[in-house]
Design a protein around this motif. Structure first.
Motif, PDB file in Angstrom:
ATOM      1  N   ASN A   1      25.313  51.113  54.125  1.00 48.61           N
ATOM      2  CA  ASN A   1      25.589  49.905  53.346  1.00 48.61           C
ATOM      3  C   ASN A   1      24.795  48.697  53.856  1.00 48.61           C
ATOM      4  O   ASN A   1      25.320  47.603  53.953  1.00 48.61           O
ATOM      5  N   ASN A   2      23.546  48.907  54.207  1.00 50.53           N
ATOM      6  CA  ASN A   2      22.663  47.834  54.659  1.00 50.53           C
ATOM      7  C   ASN A   2      23.216  47.083  55.869  1.00 50.53           C
ATOM      8  O   ASN A   2      23.029  45.879  56.001  1.00 50.53           O
ATOM      9  N   ALA A   3      23.887  47.785  56.743  1.00 49.29           N
ATOM     10  CA  ALA A   3      24.418  47.179  57.958  1.00 49.29           C
ATOM     11  C   ALA A   3      24.094  48.071  59.143  1.00 49.29           C
ATOM     12  O   ALA A   3      23.845  49.265  59.000  1.00 49.29           O
ATOM     13  N   MET A   4      24.092  47.470  60.319  1.00 47.01           N
ATOM     14  CA  MET A   4      23.952  48.212  61.560  1.00 47.01           C
ATOM     15  C   MET A   4      25.372  48.401  62.105  1.00 47.01           C
ATOM     16  O   MET A   4      26.138  47.436  62.205  1.00 47.01           O
ATOM     17  N   TRP A   5      25.736  49.638  62.437  1.00 48.92           N
ATOM     18  CA  TRP A   5      27.088  49.974  62.862  1.00 48.92           C
ATOM     19  C   TRP A   5      27.107  50.383  64.322  1.00 48.92           C
ATOM     20  O   TRP A   5      26.232  51.127  64.782  1.00 48.92           O
TER      21      TRP A   5
ATOM     22  N   ALA B   1      30.068  45.905  62.519  1.00 40.67           N
ATOM     23  CA  ALA B   1      29.026  45.990  61.494  1.00 40.67           C
ATOM     24  C   ALA B   1      28.268  44.671  61.507  1.00 40.67           C
ATOM     25  O   ALA B   1      28.876  43.599  61.418  1.00 40.67           O
ATOM     26  N   LEU B   2      26.956  44.770  61.654  1.00 41.92           N
ATOM     27  CA  LEU B   2      26.093  43.594  61.678  1.00 41.92           C
ATOM     28  C   LEU B   2      25.071  43.717  60.568  1.00 41.92           C
ATOM     29  O   LEU B   2      24.666  44.822  60.198  1.00 41.92           O
ATOM     30  N   ARG B   3      24.628  42.581  60.089  1.00 42.08           N
ATOM     31  CA  ARG B   3      23.600  42.572  59.058  1.00 42.08           C
ATOM     32  C   ARG B   3      22.373  43.321  59.567  1.00 42.08           C
ATOM     33  O   ARG B   3      21.955  43.167  60.712  1.00 42.08           O
TER      34      ARG B   3
END
Length: 145
Positions: free
Chosen positions: A125-129, A74-76
């Motif tokens: 959740n506002n993340a890149m998966w 998971a990245l911002r």
């Protein structure tokens, strides 16, 4: 080997090779990972699949079990219009992850880990998966009954 792999070895390997991660851990399923709260970037290790072809009838059963392990990142989420910042961040994150696990032999495995595939899991959740899948093996031995 007499049972499933201990995925804690995978967590330890990632922690040792990627000390800048905000969160590293084990998870039982993808939904729990997506709802997890933790510092980003984060990485979770999940069991993915085990498969084996049982041998012909023998006095003892000795079979190789191929194991797939999912490593979820998971990245911002950068939110730029073209996604270029996110793509750059993903590439920079995945390169050391793949290098840390490809060719490494977990202590309870009989073969080195190899990279199998990667795929985007979608935003949440506002993340890149992202999911990277690796494969290794162990031998299962037991007496025939």
């Amino acid at each position: 080997m007499n049972g499933p792999l201990d995925l804690a070895h995978w967590v330890s390997r990632i922690q040792a090779r990627m000390p800048g991660l905000g969160t590293v851990g084990l998870a039982g399923d993808l939904e729990r990972v997506r709802n997890a709260q933790g510092a980003l970037p984060g990485v979770w290790v999940l069991p993915a699949e085990e498969r084996s072809a049982a041998p012909e009838s023998e006095p003892s059963l000795h079979q190789q079990v191929r194991v797939s392990v999912s490593v979820i990142s998971a990245l911002r989420s950068y939110g730029d219009a073209t996604g270029a910042k996110a793509a750059d961040a993903l590439r920079a994150h995945r390169a050391p992850l793949i290098a840390a696990l490809s060719g490494w032999q977990p202590p309870d495995a009989t073969t080195t880990a190899s990279f199998v595939s990667g795929r985007r899991l979608g935003p949440a959740n506002n993340a890149m998966w992202w999911e990277d899948v690796f494969e290794t093996a162990f031998y299962l031995s037991r007496k025939a009954t």
